[in-house]
Design an enzyme around this catalytic site. Structure first.
Site, mmCIF file in Angstrom:
data_model
loop_
_atom_site.group_PDB
_atom_site.id
_atom_site.type_symbol
_atom_site.label_atom_id
_atom_site.label_comp_id
_atom_site.label_asym_id
_atom_site.label_seq_id
_atom_site.Cartn_x
_atom_site.Cartn_y
_atom_site.Cartn_z
ATOM 1 N N ASP A 198 0.917 -1.135 0.000
ATOM 2 C CA ASP A 198 0.000 0.000 0.000
ATOM 3 C C ASP A 198 0.957 1.184 0.000
ATOM 4 O OD1 ASP A 198 -1.413 2.289 0.939
ATOM 5 O OD2 ASP A 198 -3.022 0.955 1.530
ATOM 6 N N HIS A 199 1.108 1.834 -1.143
ATOM 7 C CA HIS A 199 2.232 2.784 -1.235
ATOM 8 C C HIS A 199 2.087 3.974 -0.291
ATOM 9 C CE1 HIS A 199 -0.318 5.132 -4.010
ATOM 10 N NE2 HIS A 199 0.487 6.130 -3.808
ATOM 11 N N HIS A 261 -5.721 2.807 1.235
ATOM 12 C CA HIS A 261 -4.977 3.977 1.735
ATOM 13 C C HIS A 261 -5.681 4.667 2.910
ATOM 14 C CE1 HIS A 261 -2.888 3.209 -1.893
ATOM 15 N NE2 HIS A 261 -3.568 3.985 -2.697
HETATM 16 C C1 BG6 Z 1 -3.471 4.737 -6.261
HETATM 17 C C2 BG6 Z 1 -4.845 4.822 -6.870
HETATM 18 O O1 BG6 Z 1 -3.395 3.674 -5.349
HETATM 19 O O2 BG6 Z 1 -3.192 5.950 -5.579
HETATM 20 C C3 BG6 Z 1 -4.950 6.011 -7.803
HETATM 21 O O3 BG6 Z 1 -5.094 3.620 -7.604
HETATM 22 C C4 BG6 Z 1 -4.546 7.290 -7.085
HETATM 23 O O4 BG6 Z 1 -6.270 6.133 -8.306
HETATM 24 C C5 BG6 Z 1 -3.196 7.108 -6.414
HETATM 25 O O5 BG6 Z 1 -4.490 8.333 -8.041
HETATM 26 C C6 BG6 Z 1 -2.871 8.311 -5.550
HETATM 27 O O6 BG6 Z 1 -1.554 8.192 -5.088
HETATM 28 P P1 BG6 Z 1 -0.711 9.471 -4.679
HETATM 29 O O7 BG6 Z 1 0.571 8.904 -4.170
HETATM 30 O O8 BG6 Z 1 -0.550 10.302 -5.928
HETATM 31 O O9 BG6 Z 1 -1.508 10.193 -3.659
#
Ligand code: BG6
Length: 513
Positions: A198-199, A261
């Site tokens: 989960d980045h 997230h």
């Molecule tokens: C991803 C989603 O996990 O996270 C995307 O699939 C979203 O839809 C993205 O745009 C948002 O990531 P960040 O790091 O740009 O906030």
């Protein structure tokens, strides 16, 4: 509102970073988007910091036929896009560690080929530690690849070597598919070998929630229902679905952002202090917290969830199309691109405290933050001066794009007998530490290489999040209603506002910067 500058950062109390042991990283989907946009650039940055280890190499695996040389050329482009004007000479030592193999994901021969190539490259580069298999492919391929890794014994290479599996989100599209995928994985890999990404957990400011809460004594005594009025978590994006309309229309904001997230951030903000910074102690607490979320009452779901879908609008003066006309999206789609939700946590610490969560695409600004609003002072001694209702103290953890922490409190302005204003004590990462925030993938890739699962989700956490949301997804599927339309570039829309305003509170305005 006045601003107070923080004092300059002191000496580090502790600073720990570990160099990766000799690893081979096999990336499935090596010619794809994720590898190009995120993985190669992040690996190069780890390499530049001297943490990748001398023997590291990457074997790209994909359907597209490419020579090692052609793959290296593409990788060079990806690194340069990410790292600005870094010279070809500086990239070369990194690029020389990249190899490529092509094949059909469903054919066992492809995996036999990978096995032979790994044996050859391990010998050449003296790798004796782990083979990491990274699934940077569309989710429908996860099961196929995992099964083949198992049947060719790439998942259990031998006593001295370990195999690890990195799985990108989404992990399933509902409880059942997540369970089925997990069963396939568990037949070939032990949970200790599995790294579910989960980045958001790799973002510096999300990790800082742990340090902020658990390395200071002053917040813990007030971090509960006695002092906190409410919590807001916002992930606002200004981008639309971009080229991912096909995937997104099957997913929607609840699956794409909320199940993972948002609930992960909620868990970090609200969980009990773990006994140690070990992966499983931390993950135990997160799971315990997710289990304590009050199930949603389906007979009054609209009081707890509001869905929106973006229509056309103007972003930075330019016209953008509405969701239903995006490529890959059904013109009658009921998929939500915005969610506002209210939830409660049934435990001693949080009973009765509302947590308001919202996320949406094509909103006015990119803005991710956690806002803790404290209860008002119980009695105002300034009534006679005309101030019966004192503003609340508000603590804001800004996750992105401006990373920082700010605390608002009341103070007397010099001069008049009583003149009060709210001051904002701001800490901004960039101005204090003078660095750009590293890409979340740097942290996650490095942690996976050193075998630290702390920032990866364990299956019980994934499962409990799906269990919580399944009744909501099922109710929406049965329901004829469509999400409310909001114009692209809005901050919000009336029905989403009503969710919080009916409780006498307001959403925090998206930032101006
Ligand atoms: C991803 C989603 O996990 O996270 C995307 O699939 C979203 O839809 C993205 O745009 C948002 O990531 P960040 O790091 O740009 O906030």
């Amino acid at each position: 509102m006045q601003e107070i500058q923080p004092s300059i950062v002191g000496q580090d109390i502790i600073c720990a970073e570990v160099e990766a042991p000799p690893n081979a990283l096999v990336v499935f989907g090596a010619s794809g988007d994720l590898t190009h946009r995120k993985l190669l650039g992040s690996l190069f940055q780890i390499f530049e910091r001297g943490l990748l280890g001398e023997q590291f190499y990457l074997l790209g695996a994909g359907r597209k036929k490419l020579s090692d040389e052609a793959f290296r050329q593409r990788a060079q482009g990806a690194v340069q896009e990410k790292s600005g004007n870094v010279s070809v000479k500086a990239i070369k030592p990194f690029i020389d560690r990249l190899y490529y193999i092509s094949g059909d994901y469903s054919n066992t021969l492809f995996y036999e080929g990978i096995k032979a190539k790994l044996a050859e490259l391990d010998k050449k580069r003296k790798v004796n530690s782990s083979h990491i298999f990274y699934l940077a492919v569309p989710p429908f391929l996860y099961g196929t690849i995992v099964e083949r890794l198992g049947s060719t014994e790439l998942s259990c290479p031998g006593e001295k070597q370990r195999a690890r599996l990195v799985v990108e989100k989404p992990f399933g599209r509902d409880l059942q598919s997540a369970g089925e995928l997990n069963d396939k994985i568990r037949r070939c890999f032990d949970e200790s070998q599995v790294y579910r990404i989960d980045h958001y957990l790799g973002k510096e400011t999300v990790q800082n929630i742990l340090v902020f809460r658990f390395a200071n004594t002053i917040f813990e005594p007030v971090w509960n229902r006695n002092y906190i009025d409410s919590v807001q978590i916002t992930i606002a994006e200004s981008i639309g679905v971009e080229h991912r309309g096909g995937y997104y229309d099957q997913a929607g904001a609840l699956r794409d952002m909320f199940q993972n997230h948002m609930l992960q951030m909620l868990a970090l903000v609200a969980m009990e202090p773990p006994t140690s910074f070990e992966a499983d102690r931390l993950r135990d607490e997160k799971v315990k917290l997710l289990r304590s979320i009050q199930p949603f009452r389906l007979d009054e779901l609209d009081r707890f969830f509001v869905r929106g879908q973006y229509g056309p609008g103007l972003i930075n003066g330019e016209e953008v199309i509405g969701y239903r006309t995006e490529s890959g999206v059904d013109p009658r789609s009921k998929t939500e691109t915005f969610i506002a939700a209210k939830l409660f946590i049934d435990n001693w610490r949080w009973k009765g405290v509302p947590f308001y969560l919202r996320t949406g695409k094509r909103l006015r600004k990119k803005d991710t933050e956690i806002v803790i609003t404290f209860k008002k002072v119980p009695h105002s001694m300034f009534v006679s001066a005309g101030l019966g209702d004192m503003p609340s103290n508000v603590l804001i953890l800004q996750i992105q794009p401006e990373e920082g922490i700010s605390l608002g409190f009341q103070a007397k302005r010099p001069g008049s007998k009583i003149c009060m204003s709210t001051l904002n004590m701001n800490f901004n990462y960039r101005s204090v530490f003078g660095v750009d925030m590293p890409e979340a993938y740097q942290r996650l890739l490095l942690d996976c290489m050193v075998g630290d699962q702390t920032l990866f989700t364990r299956y019980d956490g994934v499962e409990i999040a799906w269990q919580l949301l399944m009744p909501v997804l099922e109710a929406w599927q049965k329901d004829d209603s469509v999400p409310y339309e909001y114009a692209a570039s809005s901050d919000s829309f009336p029905e989403a506002d009503a969710l919080i305003e009916s409780d006498g509170r307001k959403w925090r305005k998206l930032r101006e910067v």
